[in-house]
Design a protein around this motif. Structure first.
Motif, PDB file in Angstrom:
ATOM      1  N   ASP A  89      -1.319  64.888  22.122  1.00  0.00           N
ATOM      2  CA  ASP A  89      -0.284  65.927  22.144  1.00  0.00           C
ATOM      3  C   ASP A  89       1.119  65.353  22.370  1.00  0.00           C
ATOM      4  O   ASP A  89       2.011  66.060  22.842  1.00  0.00           O
ATOM      5  CB  ASP A  89      -0.597  66.946  23.243  1.00  0.00           C
ATOM      6  CG  ASP A  89      -0.755  66.290  24.622  1.00  0.00           C
ATOM      7  OD1 ASP A  89      -0.486  65.080  24.755  1.00  0.00           O
ATOM      8  OD2 ASP A  89      -1.144  66.997  25.569  1.00  0.00           O
ATOM      9  N   ALA A  90       1.340  64.080  22.026  1.00  0.00           N
ATOM     10  CA  ALA A  90       2.603  63.416  22.361  1.00  0.00           C
ATOM     11  C   ALA A  90       3.817  64.167  21.815  1.00  0.00           C
ATOM     12  O   ALA A  90       4.801  64.393  22.534  1.00  0.00           O
ATOM     13  CB  ALA A  90       2.593  61.981  21.844  1.00  0.00           C
ATOM     14  N   GLU A  91       3.780  64.558  20.532  1.00  0.00           N
ATOM     15  CA  GLU A  91       4.920  65.268  19.962  1.00  0.00           C
ATOM     16  C   GLU A  91       5.157  66.602  20.653  1.00  0.00           C
ATOM     17  O   GLU A  91       6.300  66.969  20.955  1.00  0.00           O
ATOM     18  CB  GLU A  91       4.725  65.493  18.454  1.00  0.00           C
ATOM     19  CG  GLU A  91       5.121  64.312  17.582  1.00  0.00           C
ATOM     20  CD  GLU A  91       3.977  63.354  17.311  1.00  0.00           C
ATOM     21  OE1 GLU A  91       4.158  62.391  16.545  1.00  0.00           O
ATOM     22  OE2 GLU A  91       2.871  63.567  17.884  1.00  0.00           O
ATOM     23  N   GLU A  92       4.070  67.342  20.904  1.00  0.00           N
ATOM     24  CA  GLU A  92       4.198  68.638  21.564  1.00  0.00           C
ATOM     25  C   GLU A  92       4.774  68.478  22.969  1.00  0.00           C
ATOM     26  O   GLU A  92       5.636  69.257  23.400  1.00  0.00           O
ATOM     27  CB  GLU A  92       2.830  69.325  21.627  1.00  0.00           C
ATOM     28  CG  GLU A  92       2.867  70.721  22.235  1.00  0.00           C
ATOM     29  CD  GLU A  92       1.489  71.355  22.353  1.00  0.00           C
ATOM     30  OE1 GLU A  92       1.425  72.493  22.865  1.00  0.00           O
ATOM     31  OE2 GLU A  92       0.497  70.714  21.946  1.00  0.00           O
TER      32      GLU A  92
ATOM     33  N   ASN B 183       2.902  50.144  17.368  1.00  0.00           N
ATOM     34  CA  ASN B 183       3.243  49.532  16.090  1.00  0.00           C
ATOM     35  C   ASN B 183       4.411  50.294  15.459  1.00  0.00           C
ATOM     36  O   ASN B 183       4.997  51.171  16.092  1.00  0.00           O
ATOM     37  CB  ASN B 183       2.027  49.546  15.153  1.00  0.00           C
ATOM     38  CG  ASN B 183       1.371  50.933  15.109  1.00  0.00           C
ATOM     39  OD1 ASN B 183       2.051  51.958  15.154  1.00  0.00           O
ATOM     40  ND2 ASN B 183       0.052  50.967  14.999  1.00  0.00           N
ATOM     41  N   GLU B 184       4.744  49.955  14.209  1.00  0.00           N
ATOM     42  CA  GLU B 184       5.887  50.606  13.562  1.00  0.00           C
ATOM     43  C   GLU B 184       5.657  52.089  13.326  1.00  0.00           C
ATOM     44  O   GLU B 184       6.600  52.891  13.390  1.00  0.00           O
ATOM     45  CB  GLU B 184       6.206  49.896  12.238  1.00  0.00           C
ATOM     46  CG  GLU B 184       6.892  48.552  12.432  1.00  0.00           C
ATOM     47  CD  GLU B 184       7.583  48.095  11.160  1.00  0.00           C
ATOM     48  OE1 GLU B 184       8.759  48.447  10.952  1.00  0.00           O
ATOM     49  OE2 GLU B 184       6.914  47.400  10.372  1.00  0.00           O
ATOM     50  N   ARG B 185       4.423  52.480  13.038  1.00  0.00           N
ATOM     51  CA  ARG B 185       4.146  53.904  12.867  1.00  0.00           C
ATOM     52  C   ARG B 185       4.407  54.652  14.170  1.00  0.00           C
ATOM     53  O   ARG B 185       4.972  55.745  14.177  1.00  0.00           O
ATOM     54  CB  ARG B 185       2.692  54.103  12.412  1.00  0.00           C
ATOM     55  CG  ARG B 185       2.233  55.556  12.369  1.00  0.00           C
ATOM     56  CD  ARG B 185       3.097  56.423  11.475  1.00  0.00           C
ATOM     57  NE  ARG B 185       2.711  57.825  11.551  1.00  0.00           N
ATOM     58  CZ  ARG B 185       3.555  58.836  11.468  1.00  0.00           C
ATOM     59  NH1 ARG B 185       4.853  58.620  11.334  1.00  0.00           N
ATOM     60  NH2 ARG B 185       3.125  60.089  11.538  1.00  0.00           N
ATOM     61  N   GLY B 186       4.001  54.069  15.274  1.00  0.00           N
ATOM     62  CA  GLY B 186       4.289  54.672  16.566  1.00  0.00           C
ATOM     63  C   GLY B 186       5.783  54.769  16.826  1.00  0.00           C
ATOM     64  O   GLY B 186       6.269  55.763  17.377  1.00  0.00           O
ATOM     65  N   LEU B 187       6.521  53.742  16.420  1.00  0.00           N
ATOM     66  CA  LEU B 187       7.977  53.779  16.572  1.00  0.00           C
ATOM     67  C   LEU B 187       8.584  54.875  15.715  1.00  0.00           C
ATOM     68  O   LEU B 187       9.506  55.580  16.156  1.00  0.00           O
ATOM     69  CB  LEU B 187       8.577  52.420  16.210  1.00  0.00           C
ATOM     70  CG  LEU B 187      10.102  52.331  16.288  1.00  0.00           C
ATOM     71  CD1 LEU B 187      10.605  52.621  17.706  1.00  0.00           C
ATOM     72  CD2 LEU B 187      10.579  50.953  15.825  1.00  0.00           C
ATOM     73  N   ASP B 188       8.092  55.042  14.488  1.00  0.00           N
ATOM     74  CA  ASP B 188       8.573  56.135  13.630  1.00  0.00           C
ATOM     75  C   ASP B 188       8.434  57.475  14.342  1.00  0.00           C
ATOM     76  O   ASP B 188       9.359  58.306  14.335  1.00  0.00           O
ATOM     77  CB  ASP B 188       7.782  56.179  12.317  1.00  0.00           C
ATOM     78  CG  ASP B 188       8.086  55.012  11.387  1.00  0.00           C
ATOM     79  OD1 ASP B 188       9.163  54.400  11.538  1.00  0.00           O
ATOM     80  OD2 ASP B 188       7.239  54.720  10.521  1.00  0.00           O
ATOM     81  N   ARG B 189       7.283  57.704  14.935  1.00  0.00           N
ATOM     82  CA  ARG B 189       7.034  58.966  15.638  1.00  0.00           C
ATOM     83  C   ARG B 189       7.951  59.110  16.853  1.00  0.00           C
ATOM     84  O   ARG B 189       8.463  60.201  17.139  1.00  0.00           O
ATOM     85  CB  ARG B 189       5.571  59.043  16.073  1.00  0.00           C
ATOM     86  CG  ARG B 189       4.577  59.128  14.919  1.00  0.00           C
ATOM     87  CD  ARG B 189       3.142  58.986  15.412  1.00  0.00           C
ATOM     88  NE  ARG B 189       2.759  60.080  16.292  1.00  0.00           N
ATOM     89  CZ  ARG B 189       1.662  60.060  17.069  1.00  0.00           C
ATOM     90  NH1 ARG B 189       0.857  58.995  17.060  1.00  0.00           N
ATOM     91  NH2 ARG B 189       1.371  61.089  17.831  1.00  0.00           N
ATOM     92  N   ALA B 190       8.177  58.011  17.557  1.00  0.00           N
ATOM     93  CA  ALA B 190       9.055  58.049  18.733  1.00  0.00           C
ATOM     94  C   ALA B 190      10.493  58.371  18.332  1.00  0.00           C
ATOM     95  O   ALA B 190      11.164  59.184  18.976  1.00  0.00           O
ATOM     96  CB  ALA B 190       8.991  56.718  19.468  1.00  0.00           C
ATOM     97  N   LEU B 191      10.960  57.751  17.261  1.00  0.00           N
ATOM     98  CA  LEU B 191      12.328  58.007  16.799  1.00  0.00           C
ATOM     99  C   LEU B 191      12.472  59.461  16.353  1.00  0.00           C
ATOM    100  O   LEU B 191      13.491  60.119  16.650  1.00  0.00           O
ATOM    101  CB  LEU B 191      12.687  57.058  15.660  1.00  0.00           C
ATOM    102  CG  LEU B 191      12.866  55.589  16.049  1.00  0.00           C
ATOM    103  CD1 LEU B 191      12.979  54.714  14.797  1.00  0.00           C
ATOM    104  CD2 LEU B 191      14.097  55.410  16.932  1.00  0.00           C
TER     105      LEU B 191
END
Length: 309
Positions: free
Chosen positions: A75-78, A97-105
């Motif tokens: 539920d990180a985004e929520e 990884n980079e996908r995780g960074l994309d989501r964080a940004l």
């Protein structure tokens, strides 16, 4: 749980300690990710809010790992969308990884952390990379994060012992750590993932780094050594300590693990030593007692049990 008025330890200072310590609270991420069942996002948001009310200024909120790896943090985004961010409070997130960074940004995160291994076996088991290959995965993450103006922390796990390899050579840990710092990490958190360290090991490892001010420590209390190890780290010049409210969290690699260093236990020690930290122990103990009630079991923290029954 019962309650009584919080008493404070007598303050008797000791030489060679920092005037102030930053407590890096990991309960909402490192603690709750080890729960057997998923904690509702509303509970997590209240937990983070109560931790901020207690005066903690660094609250590691969640992790952008793949949901099938850590369903407890799916539920990180929520969570981040519902988070009432406070001025002066940082909410770091872990990115693998980079996908995780994309989501964080995309979520507006300003502070991220990467999670490296000091040993070959754990790198392969946890990251599916060799000890050297992990850096190729982290380099673009750190470079992009820094280019976006984000602060980046580097975790190093298995710094004092590995369940498959045994004792870990200090030179190996120092080599991994220095590569992360050279890569652009502003801080390095040295983790005793299975809780086997003793104070002499801590002192010896920290002596191998040029800038102890860039280091944090992350101890598990499997063998009851977390506070002793923390004191050794403070005496060596470390000024940031990771801990988990109520002692939440556990180690999946040792059956006897009792989890992270409890923030309340750390605060009690710092109060007794006269080291500033900015945390209200009464409010923090209330928070951990409340969460223990939600989770349906007593808090592992000895200070919480002493103060809140």
């Amino acid at each position: 749980m019962g309650s009584r008025e919080v008493g404070l330890p007598e303050t008797v200072g000791a030489s060679g300690l920092p005037d102030r310590v930053t407590i890096w609270e990991v309960g909402a991420r490192d603690g709750l990710q080890n729960e057997s069942s998923v904690v509702p996002v509303g509970v997590k948001l209240e937990f983070l809010d109560r931790l901020a009310d207690a005066g903690l200024t660094v609250l590691e909120a969640t992790s952008f790992v793949r949901p099938e790896w850590v369903p407890q943090l799916a539920d990180a985004e929520e969570l981040l969308a519902g988070l009432a961010r406070r001025p002066g409070v940082s909410y770091p997130v872990l990115v693998p990884n980079e996908r995780g960074l994309d989501r964080a940004l995309a979520a507006g995160v300003r502070h991220v952390a990467i999670f490296a291994s000091a040993t070959e076996t754990f790198a392969r088991r946890n990251l599916n990379r060799s000890l050297d290959e992990q850096f190729a995965m982290f380099e673009p993450v750190v470079a992009r994060a820094r280019a976006e103006g984000l602060d980046v922390r580097g975790y190093v796990s298995m710094c004092f012992g590995d369940p498959w390899e045994g004792a870990v050579p200090r030179e190996q840990v120092i080599g991994v750590g220095k590569r992360l710092l050279d890569m652009g990490c502003s801080q390095l958190s040295l983790g005793d993932t299975i809780g086997v360290a003793t104070p002499g090991q801590v002192t010896a490892l920290l002596a191998g780094f040029d800038d102890v001010g860039a280091l944090a420590v992350h101890f598990h209390d499997t063998y009851g050594q977390a506070l002793a190890n923390t004191l050794a780290a403070l005496q060596a010049g470390v000024r940031t300590v990771d801990s988990s409210a109520g002692g939440l969290g556990g180690c999946p690699y040792a059956e006897s693990a009792t989890g992270n260093l409890a923030t309340e236990d750390l605060v009690w020690m710092l109060d007794g030593l006269g080291v500033e930290h900015g945390v209200d122990l009464d409010a923090l103990a209330d928070t951990s007692a409340w969460l223990a009630g939600v989770l349906g079991r007593p808090s592992p923290s000895r200070v919480v049990r002493a103060l809140r029954g």
